[in-house]
Write an enzyme that holds these catalytic residues in place. Structure first.
Site, PDB file in Angstrom:
ATOM      1  CG  HIS A  70      -1.952   1.038   1.254  1.00 22.12           C
ATOM      2  ND1 HIS A  70      -1.742   2.304   1.767  1.00 22.12           N
ATOM      3  CD2 HIS A  70      -3.231   1.027   0.827  1.00 22.12           C
ATOM      4  CE1 HIS A  70      -2.847   3.020   1.676  1.00 22.12           C
ATOM      5  NE2 HIS A  70      -3.762   2.269   1.107  1.00 22.12           N
ATOM      6  CG  PHE A  71      -0.794   2.911  -2.789  1.00 20.68           C
ATOM      7  CD1 PHE A  71      -1.917   2.231  -3.252  1.00 20.68           C
ATOM      8  CD2 PHE A  71      -0.977   3.948  -1.892  1.00 20.68           C
ATOM      9  CE1 PHE A  71      -3.189   2.620  -2.860  1.00 20.68           C
ATOM     10  CE2 PHE A  71      -2.245   4.330  -1.489  1.00 20.68           C
ATOM     11  CZ  PHE A  71      -3.354   3.670  -1.972  1.00 20.68           C
TER      12      PHE A  71
END
Length: 171
Positions: A70-71
């Protein structure tokens, strides 16, 4: 029995296994969903509402599981994990008081995100201030909470609600 007013990571993981307060008591989630490393203070009085308070911390490391997904190329702690930590701590407060049942988040009034947790941060600190406790047929706590990264407030939530349920089949 004298209640502890601080808990280390091993004690919190014992709660996840049902070993800290007993098998019928609410449990914290296990790794990796346990979102704090220690509770530095827990009191049944204090806080701005005089109903109780919890203070906890999470050490930030670049290898924490969520930074890898993420991410990709833009690692940031998901805001929902900080919010979940606030619910976890509110529910832990009820269990610490001795109320039986399985914890479930019931909602919140308002949530604000004004910053982010990046891999180079050092410490996340949570402040949970209990505003209401119901301990009858319904067992519920309501709280206001703040989350800080390296001493800067970045999340706030009002009217977080957590209930403890002895039967969750129809929940």
């Amino acid at each position: 029995m004298t209640r502890l007013h601080a808990f280390n990571r091993e004690q919190l993981l014992a709660s996840a296994r049902g070993e800290l307060f007993g098998a019928a008591a609410g449990r914290l989630p296990n790794d990796p969903m346990l979102m704090f490393d220690r509770i530095t203070e827990i009191r049944e009085d204090g806080g701005p509402h005089g109903k109780g308070m919890v203070r906890a911390e999470l050490d930030i490391r670049p290898d924490l599981w969520f930074f890898g997904c993420h991410f990709i190329g833009d690692p940031v702690m998901p805001g929902c994990l900080g919010l979940d930590a606030m619910w976890q701590l509110t529910g832990f407060f009820l269990t610490w008081l001795g109320a039986p049942g399985k914890g479930r988040a019931l909602g919140c009034g308002e949530v604000k995100f004004t910053g982010q947790v990046l891999p180079d941060a050092k410490l996340v600190r949570y402040e949970i201030d209990i505003s209401r406790v119901i301990n009858r047929k319904l067992v519920m706590a309501q709280s206001d909470a703040r989350m800080y990264v390296d001493d800067r407030e970045i999340y706030s939530a009002r009217d977080l609600r957590v209930g403890l349920f002895t039967e969750t089949g129809s929940f």
